[in-house]
Design a protein around this motif. Structure first.
Motif, PDB file in Angstrom:
ATOM      1  N   SER A  23       0.831  -1.210   0.000  1.00  0.00           N
ATOM      2  CA  SER A  23       0.000   0.000   0.000  1.00  0.00           C
ATOM      3  C   SER A  23       0.857   1.248   0.000  1.00  0.00           C
ATOM      4  O   SER A  23       0.577   2.219  -0.707  1.00  0.00           O
ATOM      5  N   ALA A  75       1.074   4.144  -2.693  1.00  0.00           N
ATOM      6  CA  ALA A  75       0.865   5.553  -2.347  1.00  0.00           C
ATOM      7  C   ALA A  75       2.021   6.411  -2.858  1.00  0.00           C
ATOM      8  O   ALA A  75       1.814   7.478  -3.429  1.00  0.00           O
ATOM      9  N   GLY A  82      -9.336   6.898  -2.500  1.00  0.00           N
ATOM     10  CA  GLY A  82      -8.082   6.180  -2.714  1.00  0.00           C
ATOM     11  C   GLY A  82      -8.225   5.025  -3.702  1.00  0.00           C
ATOM     12  O   GLY A  82      -7.241   4.464  -4.143  1.00  0.00           O
ATOM     13  N   GLU A  94      -6.332   0.539  -4.387  1.00  0.00           N
ATOM     14  CA  GLU A  94      -5.494   1.626  -3.893  1.00  0.00           C
ATOM     15  C   GLU A  94      -4.893   2.384  -5.058  1.00  0.00           C
ATOM     16  O   GLU A  94      -3.819   2.960  -4.959  1.00  0.00           O
ATOM     17  N   LEU A 105      -4.582   6.114  -4.126  1.00  0.00           N
ATOM     18  CA  LEU A 105      -4.108   6.424  -2.768  1.00  0.00           C
ATOM     19  C   LEU A 105      -2.878   7.325  -2.819  1.00  0.00           C
ATOM     20  O   LEU A 105      -1.938   7.056  -3.557  1.00  0.00           O
ATOM     21  N   PHE A 122      -2.505   7.939   2.926  1.00  0.00           N
ATOM     22  CA  PHE A 122      -1.937   6.784   3.621  1.00  0.00           C
ATOM     23  C   PHE A 122      -1.673   7.137   5.082  1.00  0.00           C
ATOM     24  O   PHE A 122      -2.028   6.400   5.997  1.00  0.00           O
TER      25      PHE A 122
END
Lengths: 298, 311
Positions: free
Chosen positions: B82, B86, B257, B261, B264, B269
């Motif tokens: 993740s 991001a 997001g 993701e 994102l 985050f």
């Protein structure tokens, strides 16, 4: 300056006047294309706003009707009425406006003062201090949001009026802008004259310098007001009680609570945009010239 | 000329009452004037950055006392897909801002700088307008336009070309494009006014001299305009870098997001880790990583261009 050759010299004398005297009546293709592009861009900028206003005047079921129509039919103010009846919208707006206004007054004063300090005095460490101030522009908010939240909450400073105002009243951008402007528009002789007349340094600033800074103060005030009025992330983090919601926070919560329905939030968005646009239109000249004055000189 | 006689008397009376010499007052005055900034800067920036570094070395849910875990948060960040997403998304937004928004703003500024242009102020202000609106309002408006089923854009495409039904907000790539379109819409006009002010600030003689030396339009642009715009470009580039690096509202509101993701951002985050999942130490670590990246890039930028100094 290199010395012009004899052949070029006479031409140099005529060129500056040539564009002024030549009337641009005949529309050349280049001009037409230029206006077409600029016009198209205007549509790109205005259309979404018109669409928002139009949608806010539509019935909930008509917002996504096909084919889309710009003119709401039937036009209704139900969304506005519902919004104002079911949500503490005016409260959000009052909160946002009060916070923004207080921030703006403090910001303008502190930034002008610091800008004056940097522009018109020589002192030890000035260069380093200015560099430190300027580099704080490159600190992203996401970095400090968690520790700042912890700090403010632990110190019991989570009072919304404190937390939304105090940490943000001396932005580096504002100080930089005011320094640039002060350097350009406050002559040293005036300061010397004021000192000779026995003014204290602070007095000199308040009664001699401040009036000269008027245009930049206008720009900084708009900038600061809009910054505070529009911000979302920090209020989202620090404001827990709905009675202290600011406008962006309220709209955000409403959008989530309504299952991402647009009828109420569009009305709210339009109403929220009105003060920002008014401030902008009233002070537009000052804003644009003041904002750019500092950056151009670098 | 009457003031000529006054300095001695004025300083004598005031000097006796307050400071021994006027110079002394003048020495501490600037420190006093800049002190509010440094006070607030220390309390609300330096201390939080320091606290953030400390928190990043701990495991803490906000209750009790933080538990020291060394660099565990950082190694977890390295492995967290993740966070990688991001960072990549944020880098994409930022690069787009630099490579597309900035040159486009310059082009528009050049167009607005055309001699004898009518309605210049009107165009300039219209393009500038989005930046005075709240990002949340902008995100809501564009949510209406980019709605995958019945949005204005799909409806228009359908009506004009017979193709519609693009899932703007639920297709990973289109969702990124939408975020970037919002960045474009919001910032281009703002940057344009800076470029335009810079262009109007270039002495006309420079262009005329170059023209006399036989330089064409393109040559003049690169030999005169670009170097002359250096300070303003630097200022804009750094502003844009810092603003887009912390982009939050657009993805947060428009796509949350998502999908997955795909949109994102690092700010999201941090917000999600810190305030939705109560992993304050982990969120702080993500913040520190971002700080290092943005600060280094920002400093390099200001150093390279010499912004903020009068030379």
């Amino acid at each position: 300056m290199s010395t012009p050759t004899l052949a070029r010299a006479p031409r140099a004398g005529t060129t500056p006047t040539a564009p002024v005297t030549r009337p641009a009546r005949r529309l050349r293709p280049g001009r037409v294309a230029l206006y077409a592009v600029l016009g198209l861009l205007t549509v790109v900028y205005v259309a979404p706003l018109l669409w928002a206003v139009s949608s806010s005047l539509k019935d909930r079921s008509d917002i996504f009707a096909f084919p889309p129509s710009l003119i709401p039919d039937p036009a209704t103010v139900d969304n506005y009425a519902n919004l104002l009846a079911t949500q503490p919208f005016w409260r959000w707006m009052l909160m946002s406006t009060v916070v923004a206004a207080v921030s703006t007054v403090a910001t303008v004063f502190l930034c002008s003062l610091a800008g004056f300090g940097f522009a018109k005095y020589e002192f030890r460490g000035k260069r380093v201090l200015f560099d430190v101030m300027f580099s704080s522009l490159a600190i992203p908010f996401a970095v400090i949001v968690v520790p700042l939240f912890v700090l403010v909450a632990k110190l019991g400073l989570a009072n919304p009026f404190f937390a939304l105002v105090v940490p943000w009243v001396a932005p580096a951008f504002g100080i930089f802008m005011m320094r640039q402007y002060t350097e350009q528009s406050v002559p040293d002789e005036i300061l010397d004259a004021a000192r000779i007349d026995g003014c204290s340094e602070l007095r000199t600033f308040l009664s001699v310098v401040m009036p000269l800074l008027r245009p930049a103060v206008g720009a900084l005030a708009v900038w600061s007001f809009l910054n505070s009025y529009n911000t979302l992330l920090w209020p989202l983090v620090i404001i827990a009680e709905p009675e202290y919601y600011t406008l962006p926070l309220g709209l955000q919560a409403l959008f989530g609570a309504e299952g991402r329905q647009y009828d109420l939030v569009m009305a709210g968005s339009v109403l929220a945009a009105v003060p920002a646009l008014i401030v902008f239109f009233v002070l537009r000249k000052q804003l644009v010239s003041g904002l750019t004055a500092g950056a151009v000189k670098g | 000329m009457s003031t000529l006689t006054r300095p001695s008397t004025a300083t004598a009376t005031r000097g006796a009452a307050r400071a021994p010499r006027p110079g002394v007052r003048r020495q501490w005055a600037p420190y006093l004037f800049i002190s509010p900034f440094f006070l607030l800067f220390t309390v609300f920036m330096v201390v939080p950055v320091g606290a953030g570094v400390y928190l990043s070395l701990t495991d803490w849910a906000g209750l009790g006392s933080p538990e020291y875990v060394g660099l565990a948060n950082y190694s977890r960040l390295l492995r967290d897909a993740s966070f990688g997403a991001a960072l990549a998304n944020t880098a994409f937004y930022t690069v787009f801002a630099m490579v597309v928004v900035l040159p486009l703003a310059l082009l528009i500024a050049l167009a607005l700088d055309a001699r004898g242009l009518r309605l210049r102020d009107f165009f300039r202000l219209t393009y500038f307008m989005p930046v005075v609106l709240s990002p949340i309002v902008i995100a809501l408006i564009f949510g209406l336009i980019f709605d995958g089923e019945y949005g204005l854009l799909n409806a228009t495409l359908e009506a004009l070309f017979g193709v519609g039904g693009v899932s703007w907000l639920t297709d990973p790539w289109w969702a990124r494009v939408v975020v970037v379109v919002l960045v474009l819409w919001r910032w281009t006009g703002y940057l344009t006014i800076f470029f335009l002010a810079g262009l109007q600030n270039i002495p006309r003689e420079l262009h005329e001299a170059a023209e006399l030396d036989g330089a064409g339009v393109v040559r003049r642009f690169f030999a005169v305009t670009v170097p002359q715009l250096r300070p303003v470009t630097a200022f804009i580039a750094v502003t844009m870098l810092v603003s887009t690096a912390q982009i939050f509202e657009e993805p947060f509101l428009l796509t949350q997001g998502g999908p997955g993701e795909a949109t994102l951002s690092v700010s999201m985050f941090v917000y999600r880790a810190g305030f939705q999942r109560q992993e304050l130490g982990y969120a702080a670590a993500a913040g520190v990583v971002m700080f290092v990246i943005v600060f280094v890039l920002g400093r390099l930028g200001t150093r390279a261009f010499g912004v903020g100094r009068n030379r």
